[in-house]
Scaffold this motif. Structure first.
Motif, PDB file in Angstrom:
ATOM      1  N   GLN A  22       0.823  -1.202   0.000  1.00  0.00           N
ATOM      2  CA  GLN A  22       0.000   0.000   0.000  1.00  0.00           C
ATOM      3  C   GLN A  22       0.860   1.256   0.000  1.00  0.00           C
ATOM      4  O   GLN A  22       0.557   2.236  -0.689  1.00  0.00           O
ATOM      5  N   LEU A  23       1.946   1.237   0.763  1.00  0.00           N
ATOM      6  CA  LEU A  23       2.825   2.405   0.788  1.00  0.00           C
ATOM      7  C   LEU A  23       3.415   2.675  -0.593  1.00  0.00           C
ATOM      8  O   LEU A  23       3.622   3.838  -0.965  1.00  0.00           O
ATOM      9  N   MET A  24       3.666   1.632  -1.358  1.00  0.00           N
ATOM     10  CA  MET A  24       4.182   1.842  -2.715  1.00  0.00           C
ATOM     11  C   MET A  24       3.173   2.584  -3.585  1.00  0.00           C
ATOM     12  O   MET A  24       3.556   3.328  -4.487  1.00  0.00           O
ATOM     13  N   GLN A  25       1.887   2.388  -3.299  1.00  0.00           N
ATOM     14  CA  GLN A  25       0.866   3.114  -4.047  1.00  0.00           C
ATOM     15  C   GLN A  25       0.885   4.602  -3.713  1.00  0.00           C
ATOM     16  O   GLN A  25       0.549   5.452  -4.545  1.00  0.00           O
ATOM     17  N   ASP A  26       1.296   4.924  -2.475  1.00  0.00           N
ATOM     18  CA  ASP A  26       1.328   6.320  -2.016  1.00  0.00           C
ATOM     19  C   ASP A  26       2.682   6.974  -2.238  1.00  0.00           C
ATOM     20  O   ASP A  26       2.825   8.195  -2.081  1.00  0.00           O
ATOM     21  N   PHE A  27       3.676   6.199  -2.591  1.00  0.00           N
ATOM     22  CA  PHE A  27       5.057   6.664  -2.698  1.00  0.00           C
ATOM     23  C   PHE A  27       5.174   7.845  -3.655  1.00  0.00           C
ATOM     24  O   PHE A  27       4.809   7.756  -4.817  1.00  0.00           O
ATOM     25  N   GLY A  28       5.670   8.970  -3.133  1.00  0.00           N
ATOM     26  CA  GLY A  28       5.851  10.176  -3.936  1.00  0.00           C
ATOM     27  C   GLY A  28       4.584  10.915  -4.269  1.00  0.00           C
ATOM     28  O   GLY A  28       4.618  11.901  -5.016  1.00  0.00           O
ATOM     29  N   GLN A  29       3.436  10.469  -3.691  1.00  0.00           N
ATOM     30  CA  GLN A  29       2.148  11.056  -4.056  1.00  0.00           C
ATOM     31  C   GLN A  29       1.468  11.793  -2.897  1.00  0.00           C
ATOM     32  O   GLN A  29       0.381  12.333  -3.083  1.00  0.00           O
ATOM     33  N   ASP A  45       2.271   7.355   6.904  1.00  0.00           N
ATOM     34  CA  ASP A  45       2.926   6.925   8.146  1.00  0.00           C
ATOM     35  C   ASP A  45       1.884   6.481   9.173  1.00  0.00           C
ATOM     36  O   ASP A  45       2.020   5.433   9.810  1.00  0.00           O
ATOM     37  N   LYS A  46       0.871   7.322   9.339  1.00  0.00           N
ATOM     38  CA  LYS A  46      -0.145   7.054  10.370  1.00  0.00           C
ATOM     39  C   LYS A  46      -0.963   5.807  10.035  1.00  0.00           C
ATOM     40  O   LYS A  46      -1.288   5.011  10.918  1.00  0.00           O
ATOM     41  N   TRP A  47      -1.278   5.648   8.743  1.00  0.00           N
ATOM     42  CA  TRP A  47      -2.027   4.458   8.336  1.00  0.00           C
ATOM     43  C   TRP A  47      -1.199   3.195   8.587  1.00  0.00           C
ATOM     44  O   TRP A  47      -1.697   2.210   9.143  1.00  0.00           O
ATOM     45  N   TYR A  63       1.427  -8.551  24.244  1.00  0.00           N
ATOM     46  CA  TYR A  63       2.719  -7.947  23.938  1.00  0.00           C
ATOM     47  C   TYR A  63       2.572  -6.421  23.941  1.00  0.00           C
ATOM     48  O   TYR A  63       1.570  -5.873  23.492  1.00  0.00           O
ATOM     49  N   GLY A  64       3.590  -5.741  24.425  1.00  0.00           N
ATOM     50  CA  GLY A  64       3.596  -4.290  24.376  1.00  0.00           C
ATOM     51  C   GLY A  64       3.930  -3.782  22.986  1.00  0.00           C
ATOM     52  O   GLY A  64       4.423  -4.529  22.127  1.00  0.00           O
ATOM     53  N   ILE A  65       3.667  -2.501  22.766  1.00  0.00           N
ATOM     54  CA  ILE A  65       3.977  -1.854  21.490  1.00  0.00           C
ATOM     55  C   ILE A  65       4.581  -0.485  21.778  1.00  0.00           C
ATOM     56  O   ILE A  65       4.054   0.284  22.586  1.00  0.00           O
ATOM     57  N   LEU A  66       5.680  -0.190  21.122  1.00  0.00           N
ATOM     58  CA  LEU A  66       6.316   1.122  21.163  1.00  0.00           C
ATOM     59  C   LEU A  66       6.434   1.574  19.721  1.00  0.00           C
ATOM     60  O   LEU A  66       7.025   0.866  18.901  1.00  0.00           O
ATOM     61  N   ALA A  67       5.852   2.734  19.382  1.00  0.00           N
ATOM     62  CA  ALA A  67       5.764   3.126  17.979  1.00  0.00           C
ATOM     63  C   ALA A  67       6.016   4.612  17.810  1.00  0.00           C
ATOM     64  O   ALA A  67       5.616   5.422  18.653  1.00  0.00           O
ATOM     65  N   GLU A  68       6.657   4.964  16.707  1.00  0.00           N
ATOM     66  CA  GLU A  68       7.000   6.363  16.450  1.00  0.00           C
ATOM     67  C   GLU A  68       5.765   7.247  16.373  1.00  0.00           C
ATOM     68  O   GLU A  68       5.771   8.376  16.864  1.00  0.00           O
ATOM     69  N   GLU A  69       4.696   6.757  15.737  1.00  0.00           N
ATOM     70  CA  GLU A  69       3.548   7.613  15.472  1.00  0.00           C
ATOM     71  C   GLU A  69       2.418   7.471  16.486  1.00  0.00           C
ATOM     72  O   GLU A  69       1.362   8.059  16.301  1.00  0.00           O
ATOM     73  N   SER A  70       2.633   6.698  17.567  1.00  0.00           N
ATOM     74  CA  SER A  70       1.506   6.515  18.500  1.00  0.00           C
ATOM     75  C   SER A  70       1.988   6.280  19.923  1.00  0.00           C
ATOM     76  O   SER A  70       2.116   7.218  20.711  1.00  0.00           O
ATOM     77  N   ASP A  71       2.318   5.026  20.265  1.00  0.00           N
ATOM     78  CA  ASP A  71       2.653   4.659  21.642  1.00  0.00           C
ATOM     79  C   ASP A  71       4.149   4.830  21.866  1.00  0.00           C
ATOM     80  O   ASP A  71       4.944   3.949  21.539  1.00  0.00           O
ATOM     81  N   ARG A  72       4.566   5.948  22.465  1.00  0.00           N
ATOM     82  CA  ARG A  72       5.988   6.267  22.578  1.00  0.00           C
ATOM     83  C   ARG A  72       6.564   5.995  23.963  1.00  0.00           C
ATOM     84  O   ARG A  72       7.723   6.301  24.206  1.00  0.00           O
ATOM     85  N   THR A  73       5.757   5.468  24.860  1.00  0.00           N
ATOM     86  CA  THR A  73       6.217   5.135  26.204  1.00  0.00           C
ATOM     87  C   THR A  73       6.367   3.628  26.330  1.00  0.00           C
ATOM     88  O   THR A  73       5.433   2.882  26.035  1.00  0.00           O
ATOM     89  N   PHE A  74       7.549   3.182  26.761  1.00  0.00           N
ATOM     90  CA  PHE A  74       7.784   1.747  26.882  1.00  0.00           C
ATOM     91  C   PHE A  74       6.909   1.183  27.996  1.00  0.00           C
ATOM     92  O   PHE A  74       6.997   1.625  29.146  1.00  0.00           O
ATOM     93  N   PRO A  75       6.065   0.185  27.680  1.00  0.00           N
ATOM     94  CA  PRO A  75       5.100  -0.301  28.674  1.00  0.00           C
ATOM     95  C   PRO A  75       5.699  -1.221  29.733  1.00  0.00           C
ATOM     96  O   PRO A  75       5.031  -1.542  30.716  1.00  0.00           O
ATOM     97  N   TRP A  81       6.957  -5.142  20.856  1.00  0.00           N
ATOM     98  CA  TRP A  81       7.325  -4.795  19.482  1.00  0.00           C
ATOM     99  C   TRP A  81       7.611  -3.299  19.394  1.00  0.00           C
ATOM    100  O   TRP A  81       6.860  -2.479  19.919  1.00  0.00           O
ATOM    101  N   VAL A  82       8.696  -2.940  18.704  1.00  0.00           N
ATOM    102  CA  VAL A  82       9.021  -1.541  18.424  1.00  0.00           C
ATOM    103  C   VAL A  82       8.840  -1.317  16.926  1.00  0.00           C
ATOM    104  O   VAL A  82       9.405  -2.059  16.108  1.00  0.00           O
ATOM    105  N   ILE A  83       8.061  -0.289  16.571  1.00  0.00           N
ATOM    106  CA  ILE A  83       7.644  -0.077  15.183  1.00  0.00           C
ATOM    107  C   ILE A  83       8.127   1.271  14.665  1.00  0.00           C
ATOM    108  O   ILE A  83       7.907   2.305  15.301  1.00  0.00           O
ATOM    109  N   ASP A  84       8.764   1.269  13.524  1.00  0.00           N
ATOM    110  CA  ASP A  84       8.905   2.486  12.723  1.00  0.00           C
ATOM    111  C   ASP A  84       8.165   2.199  11.416  1.00  0.00           C
ATOM    112  O   ASP A  84       8.679   1.494  10.547  1.00  0.00           O
ATOM    113  N   PRO A  85       6.942   2.705  11.276  1.00  0.00           N
ATOM    114  CA  PRO A  85       6.120   2.311  10.124  1.00  0.00           C
ATOM    115  C   PRO A  85       6.642   2.834   8.796  1.00  0.00           C
ATOM    116  O   PRO A  85       6.316   2.278   7.739  1.00  0.00           O
ATOM    117  N   LEU A  86       7.461   3.913   8.860  1.00  0.00           N
ATOM    118  CA  LEU A  86       8.006   4.454   7.614  1.00  0.00           C
ATOM    119  C   LEU A  86       9.271   5.246   7.971  1.00  0.00           C
ATOM    120  O   LEU A  86       9.204   6.415   8.325  1.00  0.00           O
TER     121      LEU A  86
END
Length: 263
Positions: A22-29, A45-47, A63-75, A81-86
């Motif tokens: 899906q990100l490839m569809q949005d790439f550069g657009q 990024d948010k999607w 499982y906990g989640i730490l993510a750049e665009e949402s959950d930024r506090t280590f639980p 899981w640590v996520i950098d979606p883009l």
């Protein structure tokens, strides 16, 4: 490979492939907005962040989640899981085909599995690095399931070293390698893991930029040098949104004293 690690690897591959398509569809657009720290963010990024978090919740209950665009506090959960979606949003918005989706799986605050997918290049990196966890994991680092290892070469003017834009001022005259800037922290370090470059430096990476690559680089034989504070293990309840971890990565431990005085 045990059923657990097979499940983890297949999940990372399936999820990043789906999100990457899906990100490839949005790439550069897509249009980007500037965040408070000066970095860019897009709806893509948010999607992607939401898609990956939903997939984790459906497959890894508790499982906990730490993510750049949402959950930024280590639980503080045993597994997280640590996520950098883009990673590389600026490249993504400008149509430059170097950006990635990065996942790291932490046990007791330290990554032991990393997966980084670069959709425009069809490159998928993964690795296992148990460290001092005491866990039995598979071994090695891989690019598209083929083993990779760092270079054993000595530095020369025909070898590469990666910088980030914020680290230009720290390089002294007479630097021994050709300088490259890729604009993606995870990919910067992964070129060391493949043997393409001898080293790289990032001045201000966040924990989600490095969690996946931290595993893969070391599993491939590289040396990871924290230039300020050590990133791992993470601290329960700590907000990582404003914490940076300046990092030098080199292909082998013998090069640490060689490059350190130059940066």
């Amino acid at each position: 490979m045990s059923d657990f690690w097979t499940t983890v690897l297949e999940f990372a591959q399936t999820t990043t492939t789906r999100v990457g398509a899906q990100l490839m569809q949005d790439f550069g657009q897509v249009q980007a907005l500037q965040k408070a720290d000066g970095s860019l963010v897009t709806q893509a990024d948010k999607w992607a962040d939401q898609e990956i978090r939903d997939a984790i919740a459906a497959n890894f209950a508790g499982y906990g989640i730490l993510a750049e665009e949402s959950d930024r506090t280590f639980p503080g959960t045993e597994w997280c899981w640590v996520i950098d979606p883009l990673d590389g949003t600026t490249n993504f918005t400008r149509g430059i085909p170097i950006w990635s989706i990065s996942l790291g799986l932490l046990y007791q605050g330290t990554p032991i599995f990393g997966y980084v997918y670069v959709p425009p290049l069809n490159q998928a990196f993964h690795g296992f690095y148990p460290g001092t966890s005491g866990l039995a994991t598979p071994s090695g680092a891989f690019l598209n399931h083929h083993p990779i290892h760092t270079s054993n070469d000595a530095p020369s003017s025909n070898h590469f070293f990666n910088l980030c834009s914020r680290s230009l001022s720290v390089v002294q005259n007479g630097f021994p390698c050709k300088i490259r800037m890729l604009g993606v922290a995870s990919y910067n370090f992964l070129t060391v893991a493949t043997g393409a470059t001898l080293g790289g430096i990032e001045a201000t990476p966040k924990v989600w930029d490095i969690a996946g690559a931290w595993v893969i680089v070391q599993a491939a034989g590289g040396s990871w040098v924290s230039l300020n504070s050590e990133p791992f293990p993470l601290i329960a309840g700590e907000d990582y949104s404003d914490r940076s971890f300046p990092t030098l990565v080199v292909s082998r431990s013998e090069l640490v004293p060689y490059f350190t005085p130059l940066i």
